[in-house]
Design a protein around this motif. Structure first.
Motif, PDB file in Angstrom:
ATOM      1  N   LEU A 150       0.818  -1.209   0.000  1.00  0.00           N
ATOM      2  CA  LEU A 150       0.000   0.000   0.000  1.00  0.00           C
ATOM      3  C   LEU A 150       0.858   1.268   0.000  1.00  0.00           C
ATOM      4  N   LEU A 151       2.089   1.155   0.497  1.00  0.00           N
ATOM      5  CA  LEU A 151       3.021   2.286   0.430  1.00  0.00           C
ATOM      6  C   LEU A 151       3.701   2.403  -0.929  1.00  0.00           C
ATOM      7  N   GLY A 152       3.596   1.332  -1.728  1.00  0.00           N
ATOM      8  CA  GLY A 152       4.201   1.358  -3.051  1.00  0.00           C
ATOM      9  C   GLY A 152       5.650   0.936  -3.071  1.00  0.00           C
ATOM     10  N   VAL A 153       6.054   0.094  -2.114  1.00  0.00           N
ATOM     11  CA  VAL A 153       7.433  -0.378  -2.087  1.00  0.00           C
ATOM     12  C   VAL A 153       7.447  -1.900  -2.163  1.00  0.00           C
ATOM     13  N   THR A 154       8.536  -2.443  -2.692  1.00  0.00           N
ATOM     14  CA  THR A 154       8.618  -3.891  -2.875  1.00  0.00           C
ATOM     15  C   THR A 154       9.743  -4.535  -2.074  1.00  0.00           C
ATOM     16  N   SER A 155      10.548  -3.733  -1.377  1.00  0.00           N
ATOM     17  CA  SER A 155      11.608  -4.287  -0.530  1.00  0.00           C
ATOM     18  C   SER A 155      11.811  -3.357   0.653  1.00  0.00           C
ATOM     19  N   LEU A 156      12.412  -3.903   1.707  1.00  0.00           N
ATOM     20  CA  LEU A 156      12.670  -3.090   2.893  1.00  0.00           C
ATOM     21  C   LEU A 156      13.610  -1.934   2.580  1.00  0.00           C
ATOM     22  N   ALA A 157      14.527  -2.144   1.652  1.00  0.00           N
ATOM     23  CA  ALA A 157      15.504  -1.105   1.314  1.00  0.00           C
ATOM     24  C   ALA A 157      14.840   0.127   0.705  1.00  0.00           C
ATOM     25  N   GLU A 158      13.650  -0.034   0.150  1.00  0.00           N
ATOM     26  CA  GLU A 158      12.948   1.095  -0.463  1.00  0.00           C
ATOM     27  C   GLU A 158      12.239   1.964   0.565  1.00  0.00           C
ATOM     28  N   LEU A 159      12.098   1.484   1.788  1.00  0.00           N
ATOM     29  CA  LEU A 159      11.444   2.278   2.829  1.00  0.00           C
ATOM     30  C   LEU A 159      12.385   3.389   3.291  1.00  0.00           C
ATOM     31  N   THR A 160      11.884   4.601   3.367  1.00  0.00           N
ATOM     32  CA  THR A 160      12.692   5.748   3.779  1.00  0.00           C
ATOM     33  C   THR A 160      11.891   6.600   4.765  1.00  0.00           C
ATOM     34  N   PRO A 161      12.550   7.537   5.440  1.00  0.00           N
ATOM     35  CA  PRO A 161      11.818   8.436   6.341  1.00  0.00           C
ATOM     36  C   PRO A 161      10.721   9.232   5.647  1.00  0.00           C
ATOM     37  N   GLU A 162      10.804   9.350   4.335  1.00  0.00           N
ATOM     38  CA  GLU A 162       9.763  10.076   3.600  1.00  0.00           C
ATOM     39  C   GLU A 162       8.420   9.354   3.645  1.00  0.00           C
ATOM     40  N   HIS A 163       8.431   8.097   3.979  1.00  0.00           N
ATOM     41  CA  HIS A 163       7.182   7.334   4.045  1.00  0.00           C
ATOM     42  C   HIS A 163       6.435   7.525   5.370  1.00  0.00           C
ATOM     43  N   VAL A 164       7.077   8.173   6.357  1.00  0.00           N
ATOM     44  CA  VAL A 164       6.515   8.205   7.712  1.00  0.00           C
ATOM     45  C   VAL A 164       6.611   9.600   8.318  1.00  0.00           C
ATOM     46  N   THR A 165       5.548  10.004   8.965  1.00  0.00           N
ATOM     47  CA  THR A 165       5.581  11.171   9.844  1.00  0.00           C
ATOM     48  C   THR A 165       5.187  10.728  11.242  1.00  0.00           C
ATOM     49  N   GLN A 166       6.004  11.088  12.240  1.00  0.00           N
ATOM     50  CA  GLN A 166       5.646  10.847  13.637  1.00  0.00           C
ATOM     51  C   GLN A 166       4.818  12.045  14.105  1.00  0.00           C
ATOM     52  N   LEU A 167       3.531  11.848  14.262  1.00  0.00           N
ATOM     53  CA  LEU A 167       2.663  12.928  14.709  1.00  0.00           C
ATOM     54  C   LEU A 167       2.952  13.241  16.178  1.00  0.00           C
ATOM     55  N   GLU A 168       2.931  14.504  16.512  1.00  0.00           N
ATOM     56  CA  GLU A 168       3.314  14.919  17.851  1.00  0.00           C
ATOM     57  C   GLU A 168       2.129  14.884  18.803  1.00  0.00           C
ATOM     58  N   ARG A 169       2.343  14.241  19.934  1.00  0.00           N
ATOM     59  CA  ARG A 169       1.348  14.232  21.000  1.00  0.00           C
ATOM     60  C   ARG A 169       1.993  14.744  22.289  1.00  0.00           C
ATOM     61  N   LEU A 170       3.123  14.135  22.659  1.00  0.00           N
ATOM     62  CA  LEU A 170       3.863  14.570  23.845  1.00  0.00           C
ATOM     63  C   LEU A 170       5.053  15.399  23.384  1.00  0.00           C
ATOM     64  N   VAL A 171       4.974  16.699  23.508  1.00  0.00           N
ATOM     65  CA  VAL A 171       6.050  17.588  23.065  1.00  0.00           C
ATOM     66  C   VAL A 171       6.708  18.201  24.290  1.00  0.00           C
ATOM     67  N   PRO A 172       8.030  18.027  24.453  1.00  0.00           N
ATOM     68  CA  PRO A 172       8.696  18.580  25.648  1.00  0.00           C
ATOM     69  C   PRO A 172       8.582  20.097  25.721  1.00  0.00           C
ATOM     70  N   ARG A 173       8.386  20.585  26.941  1.00  0.00           N
ATOM     71  CA  ARG A 173       8.444  22.016  27.175  1.00  0.00           C
ATOM     72  C   ARG A 173       9.889  22.464  27.123  1.00  0.00           C
ATOM     73  N   ALA A 174      10.092  23.692  26.700  1.00  0.00           N
ATOM     74  CA  ALA A 174      11.452  24.235  26.655  1.00  0.00           C
ATOM     75  C   ALA A 174      12.028  24.327  28.065  1.00  0.00           C
ATOM     76  N   ARG A 175      13.302  23.945  28.214  1.00  0.00           N
ATOM     77  CA  ARG A 175      13.950  24.025  29.523  1.00  0.00           C
ATOM     78  C   ARG A 175      14.430  25.449  29.787  1.00  0.00           C
ATOM     79  N   SER A 176      14.217  25.896  30.994  1.00  0.00           N
ATOM     80  CA  SER A 176      14.632  27.272  31.332  1.00  0.00           C
ATOM     81  C   SER A 176      16.127  27.323  31.608  1.00  0.00           C
TER      82      SER A 176
END
Length: 412
Positions: free
Chosen positions: A386-412
């Motif tokens: 469904l991603l359009g790839v035929t081997s593990l080597a074809e998988l790249t970070p462009e295929h995935v976004t990590q959606l943000e839920r827990l975002v660290p607060r800036a440290r003072s």
């Protein structure tokens, strides 16, 4: 107005195909399991509470495990269309040798408590699937029995360093002589985590039969019969112990282990060495500098420090920093083939499954482990197509976004 008519027999005939009933209850249950969560549901029904909770639970409020699983749910995939995906290759080379799938079985302790077949079932299933199997120092089958169950496959041994260094390295020597090709040194257990489910269940070694445990086991006759009619449950690599798992860890495990000890272990081991339990980028750099063959980003399945870092969130930065010098593997929270695909896309060379394997084991012994592997392989192949790839080597970070839920607060 619809024109209606009386249906003819010949019109009904094509619709009257009844599936042959499966009389074997285990096969019927496993065939009906379409996800790892389905196997978990079966496992919970068929396994006494203390044993199930030992597998299913984690430390304290169990936040680390929930967050790890949530991190995989918070993935957005980016598929490419109009690619020929009529066939896909799920194989990879891991630590210099082939694996038919991009995951192996993680080391788990007290495994015969989950099902009498224990590690032998896991090793046999891994061998049949062409993937690595890892035996824990806290395993309930011996090094030699696992080697016999998986004689032509890849067996890895997981080491906890004990206060008695000589006995620890005697196990390592046995594993090498039995043909184990990789040593996983777990470094995130200086002391036992607070596994509250186990304490509340009175979970101990050997299991203590109370009125409550007997009542809970009675509706689960297969587990009960297996428990009573097979070899008494004990750790295969440890002398007889009476107490909880946490007490055993605190008594035997060495909280003084340092990087110098890791270097010393590396010098003793003839095969590949992987460090399991890395939870910061700095530690990833330090173990890589020692020349290890790989590291596993892991918070021990949430079973040690609650609120620990989420391994999947650490993955991209660790791969950027050390991925060119050592293999980066991942565990904790994996419950589907899509989780594995996302991990590989973000740079993991390999993944390990622990609870997913044990859910299958509890659901149906060796056949349940086979079903776990089958489900994950099917999901990996489908997600890749469904991603359009035929081997593990074809998988790249462009295929995935990590959606943000827990975002660290800036440290003072």
């Amino acid at each position: 107005m619809l024109e209606r008519r009386i249906p003819k027999v010949r019109d009904l005939a094509p619709l009257m195909h009844f599936k042959t009933p499966e009389l074997n209850g285990r096969k019927r249950r496993l065939a009906g399991a379409l996800t790892i969560e389905d196997l978990r549901t079966i496992a919970k029904r068929r396994t006494p509470k203390a044993a199930f909770d030992y597998t299913d639970g984690s430390a304290e409020a169990e936040l680390s495990l929930r967050r790890a699983r949530q991190s995989f749910r918070d993935v957005e995939f980016h598929p490419a269309i109009l690619r020929d995906v009529s066939s896909v290759d799920l194989s990879s080379t891991v630590l210099g040798a082939p694996s038919a799938l991009p995951f192996g079985i993680a080391p788990t302790g007290f495994t015969r408590m989950m099902h009498a077949e224990g590690e032998v079932a896991g090793a046999g299933a891994a061998g049949a699937a062409g993937i690595p199997f890892s035996l824990s120092t806290m395993g309930t089958s011996s090094i030699e029995d696992v080697a016999a169950a998986n004689p032509h496959g890849r067996n890895w041994f997981q080491l906890y360093m004990w206060k008695d260094r000589e006995r620890s390295m005697a196990l390592v020597d046995r594993a090498a002589k039995a043909g184990f090709d990789t040593l996983l040194v777990t470094v995130d257990v200086p002391v036992a985590g607070a596994r509250l489910r186990d304490k509340r269940n009175g979970f101990s070694i050997p299991p203590q039969l109370t009125l409550g445990t007997v009542i809970n086991a009675l509706p689960r006759p297969e587990w009960w019969i297996n428990f009573l009619t097979t070899e008494p449950l004990a750790f295969a690599s440890i002398d007889r112990w009476s107490g909880t798992v946490a007490e055993l860890i605190d008594t035997m495990f060495d909280p003084t282990v340092t990087y110098d000890d890791l270097a010393w272990i590396k010098d003793q081991w003839p095969g590949k060495l992987v460090v399991k339990g890395i939870q910061t980028v700095d530690d990833a750099k330090r173990v890589t500098a020692l020349g290890v063959d790989g590291l596993v980003l892991s918070n021990h399945g949430g079973r040690q420090l609650d609120r620990a870092p989420i391994p999947f969130h650490l993955l991209p930065e660790v791969v950027r920093e050390v991925g060119g010098d050592t293999e980066v593997h991942l565990d904790t929270g994996i419950m589907s083939g899509a989780d594995i695909v996302a991990s590989i896309a973000l740079g993991a060379k390999f993944t390990l499954i622990g609870r997913a394997y044990l859910y299958g084991l509890m659901a149906g012994g060796r056949e349940g482990v086979d079903r776990t592997i089958e489900i994950l392989a099917e999901q990996i192949a489908r997600t890749m197509r469904l991603l359009g790839v035929t081997s593990l080597a074809e998988l790249t970070p462009e295929h995935v976004t990590q959606l943000e839920r827990l975002v660290p607060r800036a440290r003072s």
